[in-house]
Design a protein around this motif. Structure first.
Motif, PDB file in Angstrom:
ATOM      1  N   GLU A 107      84.191 -13.569 125.504  1.00  0.00           N
ATOM      2  CA  GLU A 107      83.718 -12.446 123.684  1.00  0.00           C
ATOM      3  C   GLU A 107      82.140 -13.231 124.434  1.00  0.00           C
ATOM      4  N   THR A 108      81.793 -13.260 125.617  1.00  0.00           N
ATOM      5  CA  THR A 108      80.500 -13.057 125.469  1.00  0.00           C
ATOM      6  C   THR A 108      79.975 -11.407 126.150  1.00  0.00           C
ATOM      7  N   ALA A 109      81.013 -11.097 125.994  1.00  0.00           N
ATOM      8  CA  ALA A 109      80.803  -9.624 126.591  1.00  0.00           C
ATOM      9  C   ALA A 109      80.416  -9.310 125.501  1.00  0.00           C
ATOM     10  N   ILE A 110      80.920  -9.225 124.854  1.00  0.00           N
ATOM     11  CA  ILE A 110      80.674  -8.831 123.160  1.00  0.00           C
ATOM     12  C   ILE A 110      80.343  -9.033 122.767  1.00  0.00           C
ATOM     13  N   ASP A 111      79.584 -10.517 122.343  1.00  0.00           N
ATOM     14  CA  ASP A 111      78.644 -10.916 121.688  1.00  0.00           C
ATOM     15  C   ASP A 111      77.179 -10.372 122.420  1.00  0.00           C
ATOM     16  N   ARG A 112      77.441 -10.066 124.257  1.00  0.00           N
ATOM     17  CA  ARG A 112      75.859  -9.764 125.045  1.00  0.00           C
ATOM     18  C   ARG A 112      76.003  -8.190 123.867  1.00  0.00           C
ATOM     19  N   LEU A 162      79.427  -5.989 133.860  1.00  0.00           N
ATOM     20  CA  LEU A 162      78.619  -4.735 133.790  1.00  0.00           C
ATOM     21  C   LEU A 162      78.382  -4.486 132.356  1.00  0.00           C
ATOM     22  N   VAL A 163      78.629  -5.055 131.370  1.00  0.00           N
ATOM     23  CA  VAL A 163      78.055  -5.199 129.980  1.00  0.00           C
ATOM     24  C   VAL A 163      76.512  -5.141 130.055  1.00  0.00           C
ATOM     25  N   SER A 164      76.328  -6.230 130.452  1.00  0.00           N
ATOM     26  CA  SER A 164      74.417  -7.169 130.496  1.00  0.00           C
ATOM     27  C   SER A 164      73.516  -5.983 131.629  1.00  0.00           C
ATOM     28  N   VAL A 165      74.283  -4.843 131.820  1.00  0.00           N
ATOM     29  CA  VAL A 165      73.776  -3.943 132.482  1.00  0.00           C
ATOM     30  C   VAL A 165      73.933  -3.009 132.196  1.00  0.00           C
ATOM     31  N   ASN A 262      74.386 -17.091 131.279  1.00  0.00           N
ATOM     32  CA  ASN A 262      73.805 -17.529 131.113  1.00  0.00           C
ATOM     33  C   ASN A 262      72.308 -16.724 130.092  1.00  0.00           C
ATOM     34  N   LYS A 263      71.707 -18.123 128.898  1.00  0.00           N
ATOM     35  CA  LYS A 263      70.806 -17.351 128.062  1.00  0.00           C
ATOM     36  C   LYS A 263      70.299 -16.779 128.831  1.00  0.00           C
ATOM     37  N   LEU A 264      69.558 -16.959 129.718  1.00  0.00           N
ATOM     38  CA  LEU A 264      68.297 -16.187 130.297  1.00  0.00           C
ATOM     39  C   LEU A 264      69.115 -15.014 130.937  1.00  0.00           C
ATOM     40  N   CYS A 265      70.264 -14.624 130.478  1.00  0.00           N
ATOM     41  CA  CYS A 265      70.847 -13.073 131.544  1.00  0.00           C
ATOM     42  C   CYS A 265      70.567 -12.154 129.726  1.00  0.00           C
ATOM     43  N   ILE A 271      65.744  -4.803 128.255  1.00  0.00           N
ATOM     44  CA  ILE A 271      65.474  -3.477 128.339  1.00  0.00           C
ATOM     45  C   ILE A 271      64.075  -2.761 128.718  1.00  0.00           C
ATOM     46  N   GLU A 272      63.204  -3.131 128.710  1.00  0.00           N
ATOM     47  CA  GLU A 272      61.965  -3.392 129.269  1.00  0.00           C
ATOM     48  C   GLU A 272      61.750  -2.863 130.850  1.00  0.00           C
ATOM     49  N   LYS A 273      63.048  -3.324 131.184  1.00  0.00           N
ATOM     50  CA  LYS A 273      62.718  -2.666 132.876  1.00  0.00           C
ATOM     51  C   LYS A 273      62.728  -2.014 133.214  1.00  0.00           C
ATOM     52  N   THR A 274      63.474  -0.695 132.627  1.00  0.00           N
ATOM     53  CA  THR A 274      64.540   0.796 132.586  1.00  0.00           C
ATOM     54  C   THR A 274      63.147   1.443 131.477  1.00  0.00           C
TER      55      THR A 274
END
Length: 286
Positions: A107-112, A162-165, A262-265, A271-274
């Protein structure tokens, strides 16, 4: 008569297709009882090179897609993942997660994905600027994707990590070649199926499975890769990546996070990092 189940074959995902590794090698994934879960492709250096070539070909057209289109595509990925939520929960359970933990991760992956879909047409306003200059010019700074990004995904929280990166890299117009979790790779290839049935153009996301120790040096040294994202804490690997990436001034991004819920993730700064800043000068008078 009883019938045999048709067990899923997990392959690589390169260029919108599902090839087997060119080497013909595989490795086994077992559950906590030692029983075989799946045979996973053991990607080779050539598989990685092939994926980079395809990612480079896809990058320009993906970067030129509108922000609205990229956001819609990420939202579509989230929609399909929502529809297949139970499958991903079961795969995480098979890999050793408790049901409650697995459900929270999916569910967190979907929300992300939805989170980054929302940032698609907004991050430029946050990071771009009109710069004050003393000459008779307008001076604008805006972000452009670095190009092709190689990613070594988190070993734990194999779907959410995986989704987060992937999401912040592709929403910014980059194409990616990802090495999925070595010990928990099932959801990575199932996620590739989600990507393949959504509107993501072939070659934008390429997912490999295999041995990190074998591929990390190639992912860091490839001269047509513009940035590398490494998720892990191994100091020897961090040092090796930094040294090899310097050969073509490849950008290095290191995430030593252990909890991707974590919400900090999630942040537009991911986005800006790449991205790289392009500055344009334009005369105020012609």
């Amino acid at each position: 008569m009883s019938r045999l189940d048709i067990n899923k074959t997990y392959k690589l995902y390169i260029g919108g297709k599902f090839p087997r590794t060119e080497s013909g090698r595989y490795y086994t994934i077992n559950n906590s009882s030692g029983n075989l879960i799946a045979n996973m492709c053991l990607a080779s250096r050539k598989d990685f090179r092939n994926a980079v070539v395809i990612a480079r070909k896809a990058q320009n057209s993906w970067a030129n897609a509108t922000a609205l289109n990229k956001g819609q595509i990420l939202y579509r990925i989230a929609e399909i993942l929502e529809g297949r939520k139970e499958q991903f929960i079961l795969e995480l359970i098979t890999q050793g997660e408790a049901r409650k933990v697995a459900q929270k991760e999916v569910e967190t992956a979907i929300d992300r994905l939805v989170y980054y879909a929302g940032w698609s047409d907004k991050y430029q306003q946050l990071f771009s600027a009109v710069n004050p200059v003393s000459s008779s010019h307008f001076n604008f700074s805006n972000l452009e994707p670095v190009g092709v990004v190689s990613i070594i995904a988190p070993e734990e929280q194999s779907l959410l990590g995986l989704v987060s990166v992937i999401a912040p890299a592709i929403v910014g117009g980059n194409t990616v070649v990802v090495l999925a979790s070595e010990s928990k790779p099932l959801t990575s290839i199932s996620f590739a199926e989600v990507l393949n049935s959504s509107d993501v153009p072939g070659g934008v996301v390429n997912i490999l499975t295999g041995n990190k120790a074998e591929l990390v040096s190639h992912m860091a040294s490839h001269m047509d890769v513009n940035a590398i994202v490494y998720c892990g804490k191994d100091e020897n690997e961090l040092k090796e990546i930094s040294e090899l990436a310097s050969n073509n001034v490849k950008r290095t991004i290191f995430y030593k996070k252990s909890n991707w819920e974590n919400k900090l993730c999630e942040s537009p700064y991911f986005i800006e990092k790449t991205q790289e800043v392009k500055t344009t000068w334009h005369p105020t008078e012609i």
